[in-house]
Design an enzyme around this catalytic site. Structure first.
Site, PDB file in Angstrom:
ATOM      1  N   LYS A  73     -33.435 -21.748 -58.455  1.00 14.06           N
ATOM      2  CA  LYS A  73     -32.778 -21.570 -57.156  1.00 14.06           C
ATOM      3  C   LYS A  73     -32.569 -22.922 -56.483  1.00 14.06           C
ATOM      4  O   LYS A  73     -31.472 -23.213 -55.983  1.00 14.06           O
ATOM      5  CB  LYS A  73     -33.612 -20.661 -56.251  1.00 14.06           C
ATOM      6  CG  LYS A  73     -32.910 -20.319 -54.932  1.00 14.06           C
ATOM      7  CD  LYS A  73     -33.821 -19.586 -53.978  1.00 14.06           C
ATOM      8  CE  LYS A  73     -34.717 -20.546 -53.247  1.00 14.06           C
ATOM      9  NZ  LYS A  73     -35.452 -19.942 -52.135  1.00 14.06           N
ATOM     10  N   ASP A  78     -31.582 -16.064 -53.274  1.00  8.40           N
ATOM     11  CA  ASP A  78     -32.859 -15.937 -52.576  1.00  8.40           C
ATOM     12  C   ASP A  78     -33.052 -14.471 -52.186  1.00  8.40           C
ATOM     13  O   ASP A  78     -32.289 -13.597 -52.593  1.00  8.40           O
ATOM     14  CB  ASP A  78     -32.902 -16.853 -51.352  1.00  8.40           C
ATOM     15  CG  ASP A  78     -31.938 -16.407 -50.249  1.00  8.40           C
ATOM     16  OD1 ASP A  78     -31.110 -15.482 -50.483  1.00  8.40           O
ATOM     17  OD2 ASP A  78     -32.006 -16.978 -49.144  1.00  8.40           O
TER      18      ASP A  78
END
Length: 214
Positions: free
Chosen positions: A124, A142
């Site tokens: 991420k 997320d």
């Protein structure tokens, strides 16, 4: 988990996102690629506002890996101790700074694999840096994007990698660059975890979420 929306519906969703906010921005403050890597690494299990508050003074004195190493782990801790898991994060900031100096001549690499090799940097984080700094259409999934993707049908998936792939596969190419920012902001401020603000949602009529609030 909602069913995957069709192309026409997804295109209309992102047309509306674009119309409302043509150039969405990430909320983490940074001055260069290095400070962006550090800020995103620090943001795990913390709010962007909390990270920004802690890093403003830090980045004024340590905006390169060399300066961060000179500051040292205890110096980093003093700046970020208001952030959760600050001791471990400070350790990772020093480690990644050392690797950048020793292996990359102090320059942040711009491949996902190289970024992910840095301590405290996962997929991420790597995707955020690739997207925000190098404007590569990487999708940083997320909790907000995961929730929105599955509720709405924009990008359903059992895990973050599946949702990331669904975004890449289904969002039209001309909306890919900003897709994750539109989705993060929508999930953070409108499609919130508890009591989503459906009456104020600009895609309410297209969303497949069955438990819409009135």
């Amino acid at each position: 988990m909602a069913k995957q929306l069709d192309y026409k519906t997804i295109r209309e969703i992102f047309r509306r996102f674009h119309e409302a906010e043509p150039e969405p921005k990430g909320e983490l403050e940074h001055v260069n690629a290095y400070t962006l890597v550090v800020a995103v690494a620090l943001s795990a299990q913390a709010t962007d506002a909390g990270v920004n508050k802690a890093t403003r003074a830090l980045f004024e004195i340590a905006d390169t890996p060399e300066k961060m190493l000179a500051l040292g782990e205890e110096g980093v801790i003093e700046h970020i101790k208001t952030i959760g898991l600050y001791r471990n994060k400070a350790k990772n900031v020093i480690k990644l700074s050392r690797i950048l100096v020793e292996q990359y001549d102090g320059v942040v690499p711009n491949s996902r694999a190289a970024l992910e090799s840095l301590p405290g940097v996962g997929r991420k984080t790597a995707n955020v840096v690739l997207n925000m700094w190098w404007r590569y259409p990487a999708q940083a999934v997320d909790t907000h994007i995961f929730r929105l993707g599955n509720r709405s049908g924009i990008a359903p998936g059992k895990d973050v990698v599946a949702v990331e792939r669904a975004i890449e596969d289904n969002v039209p190419a001309d909306y890919q660059l900003h897709a994750h920012h539109w989705m993060i902001l929508h999930g953070r401020y409108t499609c919130v975890a508890r009591k989503p603000k459906c009456p104020a949602c600009l895609i309410r009529d297209l969303c497949q979420f069955e438990d819409k609030t009135l």
